[in-house]
Design an enzyme around this catalytic site. Structure first.
Site, PDB file in Angstrom:
ATOM      1  N   GLY A  92      40.531  34.700  20.577  1.00  0.00           N
ATOM      2  CA  GLY A  92      40.109  36.084  20.762  1.00  0.00           C
ATOM      3  C   GLY A  92      40.918  36.992  19.855  1.00  0.00           C
ATOM      4  O   GLY A  92      41.798  37.725  20.304  1.00  0.00           O
ATOM      5  N   ILE A  94      44.680  43.217  20.078  1.00  0.00           N
ATOM      6  CA  ILE A  94      45.952  42.679  20.580  1.00  0.00           C
ATOM      7  C   ILE A  94      46.166  41.244  20.096  1.00  0.00           C
ATOM      8  O   ILE A  94      47.271  40.871  19.686  1.00  0.00           O
ATOM      9  CB  ILE A  94      46.011  42.765  22.124  1.00  0.00           C
ATOM     10  N   LYS A 122      38.365  40.034  25.727  1.00  0.00           N
ATOM     11  CA  LYS A 122      38.065  40.921  26.854  1.00  0.00           C
ATOM     12  C   LYS A 122      37.810  40.036  28.076  1.00  0.00           C
ATOM     13  O   LYS A 122      37.323  38.906  27.935  1.00  0.00           O
ATOM     14  CB  LYS A 122      36.824  41.767  26.545  1.00  0.00           C
ATOM     15  N   LYS A 151      49.723  45.974  36.962  1.00  0.00           N
ATOM     16  CA  LYS A 151      49.071  46.558  35.783  1.00  0.00           C
ATOM     17  C   LYS A 151      47.614  46.904  36.082  1.00  0.00           C
ATOM     18  O   LYS A 151      47.113  47.954  35.667  1.00  0.00           O
ATOM     19  CB  LYS A 151      49.150  45.614  34.579  1.00  0.00           C
ATOM     20  N   ASN A 183      42.484  54.510  33.808  1.00  0.00           N
ATOM     21  CA  ASN A 183      41.372  54.263  32.883  1.00  0.00           C
ATOM     22  C   ASN A 183      40.052  54.910  33.294  1.00  0.00           C
ATOM     23  O   ASN A 183      39.429  55.597  32.477  1.00  0.00           O
ATOM     24  CB  ASN A 183      41.201  52.759  32.648  1.00  0.00           C
TER      25      ASN A 183
END
Length: 300
Positions: free
Chosen positions: A7, A11, A74, A179, A187
């Site tokens: 992925g 990041i 994701k 988190k 968000n």
């Protein structure tokens, strides 16, 4: 260390680039045109650091197993990614540095040895082959759901040597939940109002609402047996302060016409609430509003 980044988005590419720059044997697994650009010109990192890194990239999962797989897709792509890499995941160490709850459980279902992880580093894809490192943060990793493992200490040493500040926790599931709870508050509110994170901190109405969302998530976590190393409310205020000027990743997904990860953040908190006969009305509302916004944005 031989490391595959499964992925190679923002990041994933950032971590892969920094590790390759430090001399690790890294392979980025992603999609074109990003992969082609990296193979032609190298991976360019701008922002916190300016680097041009020679690193191998591919769109196909190799047959040979690495020492470590870093899962950086994701959350809605986790199953698809693990299916495509099933032959190398089974029996291998797989570190998730994703958002949301439940990714590590999927790694275990596919026969991988799960390392949980969270990171507060910020990154975005500026162009194919170009990553902007927008915020230098901390990464916490640990044996999932809890415990100690020598290999994970070694991974942390490798990451720290590559300028990825990393700490090891023996209770990583609590950090994953913490988190997710922080993200569940910041968000969706930032996304619905399309504002920077500092607006939530500075507006009394938004701040009190976000704090209630954090409290609700904590109640759900505690009823599900999660014991926090750090109070999520402390992490919430710390995150707001450190990311004052940021538009959160959920809002950036909406702006790009992409699906958000709300199902794996607010949606998971609602799911876990139901499992212990609790209600999570604020998470349920925010989940529904974001799904509605996704649908409306998709029709524009």
């Amino acid at each position: 260390m031989k490391i595959y980044i499964l992925g190679a988005g923002a990041i994933g590419s950032l971590f892969g680039g920094l590790l390759a720059n430090a001399g690790e044997d890294v392979l980025l697994i992603g999609r074109d045109p990003h992969v082609s650009a990296i193979n032609e010109k190298g991976l360019k990192i701008v922002g916190i650091k300016d680097l041009n890194v020679k690193v191998e990239a591919t769109t196909r999962v190799p047959e040979e197993k690495p020492d470590l797989i870093v899962l950086a897709t994701k959350s809605y792509s986790t199953i698809e990614a693990l299916k495509s890499a099933r032959h190398i995941v089974k029996g291998s160490w797989v570190l998730s540095i994703q958002n949301g709850i439940g990714n590590e459980d999927k790694i275990i279902e596919f026969g991988g040895k799960a390392i949980g992880g969270i990171t507060t580093n910020g990154a975005m894809v500026e162009a194919p082959g170009v990553i902007k490192w927008t915020g230098k943060g901390v990464t916490i990793i640990g044996l999932y759901p809890q415990g100690k493992e020598k290999f994970i200490e070694k991974v942390a040493d490798v990451f720290n040597s590559a300028d990825i500040e990393t700490h090891v926790s023996e209770n990583i599931i609590s950090w994953i939940w913490a988190k997710a709870i922080v993200n569940s508050a910041i968000n969706p509110i930032g996304t619905l109002l399309e504002v920077k994170n500092k607006v939530i901190r500075e507006n009394d109405f938004l701040l009190s609402m976000a704090m209630e969302v954090v409290k609700e998530g904590c109640r759900v976590a505690l009823q599900n047996g999660i014991e926090f190393d750090v109070p999520p409310m402390d992490l919430f205020f710390q995150t707001l302060e450190q990311t004052r000027e940021n538009y959160n990743s959920m809002l950036q997904d909406i702006w790009r016409g992409k699906k958000t990860e709300v199902d794996y953040i607010n949606g998971k908190i609602v799911e876990y609430a139901k499992a212990v006969n609790l209600e999570a009305p604020m998470n349920l509302l925010l989940w529904g509003l974001i799904k509605g916004k996704e649908a409306l944005e998709g029709k524009k």
